[in-house]
Design a protein around this motif. Structure first.
Motif, PDB file in Angstrom:
ATOM      1  N   GLN A   1       0.826  -1.209   0.000  1.00  0.00           N
ATOM      2  CA  GLN A   1       0.000   0.000   0.000  1.00  0.00           C
ATOM      3  C   GLN A   1       0.864   1.264   0.000  1.00  0.00           C
ATOM      4  O   GLN A   1       0.473   2.295  -0.557  1.00  0.00           O
ATOM      5  N   SER A   2       2.033   1.179   0.598  1.00  0.00           N
ATOM      6  CA  SER A   2       2.965   2.313   0.553  1.00  0.00           C
ATOM      7  C   SER A   2       3.419   2.569  -0.882  1.00  0.00           C
ATOM      8  O   SER A   2       3.481   3.723  -1.329  1.00  0.00           O
ATOM      9  N   LEU A   3       3.719   1.506  -1.616  1.00  0.00           N
ATOM     10  CA  LEU A   3       4.078   1.653  -3.030  1.00  0.00           C
ATOM     11  C   LEU A   3       2.909   2.231  -3.822  1.00  0.00           C
ATOM     12  O   LEU A   3       3.094   3.100  -4.675  1.00  0.00           O
ATOM     13  N   ARG A   4       1.712   1.770  -3.507  1.00  0.00           N
ATOM     14  CA  ARG A   4       0.516   2.280  -4.190  1.00  0.00           C
ATOM     15  C   ARG A   4       0.342   3.774  -3.931  1.00  0.00           C
ATOM     16  O   ARG A   4       0.027   4.542  -4.847  1.00  0.00           O
ATOM     17  N   LEU A   5       0.558   4.207  -2.689  1.00  0.00           N
ATOM     18  CA  LEU A   5       0.471   5.640  -2.366  1.00  0.00           C
ATOM     19  C   LEU A   5       1.537   6.439  -3.104  1.00  0.00           C
ATOM     20  O   LEU A   5       1.294   7.567  -3.555  1.00  0.00           O
ATOM     21  N   ASN A   6       2.735   5.877  -3.245  1.00  0.00           N
ATOM     22  CA  ASN A   6       3.802   6.571  -3.972  1.00  0.00           C
ATOM     23  C   ASN A   6       3.465   6.726  -5.450  1.00  0.00           C
ATOM     24  O   ASN A   6       3.755   7.770  -6.046  1.00  0.00           O
ATOM     25  N   THR A   7       2.860   5.705  -6.060  1.00  0.00           N
ATOM     26  CA  THR A   7       2.492   5.833  -7.473  1.00  0.00           C
ATOM     27  C   THR A   7       1.363   6.839  -7.648  1.00  0.00           C
ATOM     28  O   THR A   7       1.341   7.590  -8.627  1.00  0.00           O
ATOM     29  N   VAL A   8       0.432   6.871  -6.700  1.00  0.00           N
ATOM     30  CA  VAL A   8      -0.639   7.877  -6.759  1.00  0.00           C
ATOM     31  C   VAL A   8      -0.049   9.279  -6.664  1.00  0.00           C
ATOM     32  O   VAL A   8      -0.428  10.181  -7.416  1.00  0.00           O
ATOM     33  N   ALA A   9       0.903   9.470  -5.762  1.00  0.00           N
ATOM     34  CA  ALA A   9       1.537  10.786  -5.609  1.00  0.00           C
ATOM     35  C   ALA A   9       2.256  11.189  -6.892  1.00  0.00           C
ATOM     36  O   ALA A   9       2.173  12.344  -7.321  1.00  0.00           O
ATOM     37  N   SER A  10       2.944  10.249  -7.507  1.00  0.00           N
ATOM     38  CA  SER A  10       3.628  10.527  -8.766  1.00  0.00           C
ATOM     39  C   SER A  10       2.639  10.887  -9.860  1.00  0.00           C
ATOM     40  O   SER A  10       2.852  11.834 -10.635  1.00  0.00           O
ATOM     41  N   ASN A  11       1.534  10.151  -9.925  1.00  0.00           N
ATOM     42  CA  ASN A  11       0.522  10.437 -10.941  1.00  0.00           C
ATOM     43  C   ASN A  11      -0.104  11.811 -10.739  1.00  0.00           C
ATOM     44  O   ASN A  11      -0.281  12.567 -11.699  1.00  0.00           O
ATOM     45  N   LEU A  12      -0.442  12.135  -9.492  1.00  0.00           N
ATOM     46  CA  LEU A  12      -1.056  13.439  -9.232  1.00  0.00           C
ATOM     47  C   LEU A  12      -0.080  14.591  -9.495  1.00  0.00           C
ATOM     48  O   LEU A  12      -0.476  15.652  -9.963  1.00  0.00           O
ATOM     49  N   ALA A  13       1.191  14.370  -9.219  1.00  0.00           N
ATOM     50  CA  ALA A  13       2.194  15.411  -9.466  1.00  0.00           C
ATOM     51  C   ALA A  13       2.353  15.687 -10.960  1.00  0.00           C
ATOM     52  O   ALA A  13       2.689  16.803 -11.349  1.00  0.00           O
ATOM     53  N   ASN A  14       2.097  14.688 -11.793  1.00  0.00           N
ATOM     54  CA  ASN A  14       2.264  14.843 -13.237  1.00  0.00           C
ATOM     55  C   ASN A  14       0.942  14.972 -13.990  1.00  0.00           C
ATOM     56  O   ASN A  14       0.920  14.882 -15.213  1.00  0.00           O
ATOM     57  N   ALA A  15      -0.156  15.158 -13.280  1.00  0.00           N
ATOM     58  CA  ALA A  15      -1.481  15.178 -13.903  1.00  0.00           C
ATOM     59  C   ALA A  15      -1.638  16.305 -14.922  1.00  0.00           C
ATOM     60  O   ALA A  15      -2.328  16.142 -15.928  1.00  0.00           O
ATOM     61  N   GLU A  16      -1.006  17.425 -14.693  1.00  0.00           N
ATOM     62  CA  GLU A  16      -1.177  18.581 -15.591  1.00  0.00           C
ATOM     63  C   GLU A  16       0.026  18.796 -16.511  1.00  0.00           C
ATOM     64  O   GLU A  16       0.131  19.834 -17.160  1.00  0.00           O
ATOM     65  N   SER A  17       0.917  17.827 -16.580  1.00  0.00           N
ATOM     66  CA  SER A  17       2.089  17.995 -17.435  1.00  0.00           C
ATOM     67  C   SER A  17       1.718  17.820 -18.902  1.00  0.00           C
ATOM     68  O   SER A  17       0.757  17.134 -19.241  1.00  0.00           O
ATOM     69  N   VAL A  18       2.470  18.489 -19.773  1.00  0.00           N
ATOM     70  CA  VAL A  18       2.254  18.381 -21.212  1.00  0.00           C
ATOM     71  C   VAL A  18       3.577  18.032 -21.893  1.00  0.00           C
ATOM     72  O   VAL A  18       4.652  18.253 -21.340  1.00  0.00           O
ATOM     73  N   ALA A  19       3.444  17.472 -23.089  1.00  0.00           N
ATOM     74  CA  ALA A  19       4.621  17.085 -23.864  1.00  0.00           C
ATOM     75  C   ALA A  19       4.381  17.445 -25.322  1.00  0.00           C
ATOM     76  O   ALA A  19       3.267  17.765 -25.734  1.00  0.00           O
ATOM     77  N   SER A  20       5.438  17.363 -26.117  1.00  0.00           N
ATOM     78  CA  SER A  20       5.331  17.732 -27.527  1.00  0.00           C
ATOM     79  C   SER A  20       4.959  16.556 -28.428  1.00  0.00           C
ATOM     80  O   SER A  20       4.733  16.742 -29.612  1.00  0.00           O
ATOM     81  N   SER A  21       4.882  15.357 -27.854  1.00  0.00           N
ATOM     82  CA  SER A  21       4.463  14.190 -28.643  1.00  0.00           C
ATOM     83  C   SER A  21       3.718  13.221 -27.738  1.00  0.00           C
ATOM     84  O   SER A  21       3.948  13.199 -26.523  1.00  0.00           O
ATOM     85  N   PRO A  22       2.848  12.387 -28.307  1.00  0.00           N
ATOM     86  CA  PRO A  22       2.129  11.411 -27.470  1.00  0.00           C
ATOM     87  C   PRO A  22       3.072  10.391 -26.825  1.00  0.00           C
ATOM     88  O   PRO A  22       2.803   9.904 -25.729  1.00  0.00           O
ATOM     89  N   GLU A  23       4.178  10.091 -27.477  1.00  0.00           N
ATOM     90  CA  GLU A  23       5.127   9.117 -26.932  1.00  0.00           C
ATOM     91  C   GLU A  23       5.840   9.642 -25.688  1.00  0.00           C
ATOM     92  O   GLU A  23       6.209   8.878 -24.805  1.00  0.00           O
ATOM     93  N   SER A  24       6.072  10.945 -25.623  1.00  0.00           N
ATOM     94  CA  SER A  24       6.794  11.509 -24.479  1.00  0.00           C
ATOM     95  C   SER A  24       5.865  12.023 -23.384  1.00  0.00           C
ATOM     96  O   SER A  24       6.349  12.495 -22.355  1.00  0.00           O
TER      97      SER A  24
END
Length: 142
Positions: free
Chosen positions: A17-40
């Motif tokens: 569950q600690s690993l699960r919380l860490n992945t959630v934190a990573s996902n939320l931190a990057n939720a609004e990020s943008v990139a110049s291609s779908p691959e990146s």
């Protein structure tokens, strides 16, 4: 099942569950990020768990001679589509003026966070109860 095995089972659940919380934190931190291609573009991470039952050496794999735990099989990336937005003024825009956002769904991530947090708390409660039972057992001999 002896009381000492309970700590192993609850401990493996807490680690998962600690690993699960860490992945959630990573996902939320990057939720609004943008990139110049779908691959990146950032893709949501999802941990993969498996229940593992191990038999003890020299014993049959019955309930009394086995111990269970949670094993982390790995962390996968979501296959959800990457959304694109037309923003020609954005420095990250491709040649056609599109930027590609992450495929993180913040609502799903908040649900995962609440679920992981409660599961972690339940495992802590299991450990506390087992500790109290062990202490009460020791007091019986007095």
């Amino acid at each position: 099942m002896s009381l000492s095995k309970i700590f192993d089972v609850a401990g493996s659940g807490m680690a998962a569950q600690s690993l699960r919380l860490n992945t959630v934190a990573s996902n939320l931190a990057n939720a609004e990020s943008v990139a110049s291609s779908p691959e990146s573009a950032y893709r949501a991470k999802e941990p993969l768990f498996a229940a593992v039952q191990r038999s003890l050496a020299g014993q049959a794999s019955s309930e009394q001679g086995a111990t269970a735990s949670v094993q982390v099989k790995g962390v996968t990336e979501s296959d959800a589509t990457i959304p694109s937005r037309y923003e020609p003024g954005n420095p990250m825009a491709d040649g056609n003026g599109y930027v590609y956002a992450s495929n993180v769904n913040p609502v799903d991530e908040l649900v995962n966070m609440i679920s992981a947090s409660r599961s972690y708390q339940n495992n802590v409660e299991v450990m506390n109860t087992a500790k109290q039972l062990m202490l009460k057992t020791l007091e019986l001999g007095k």
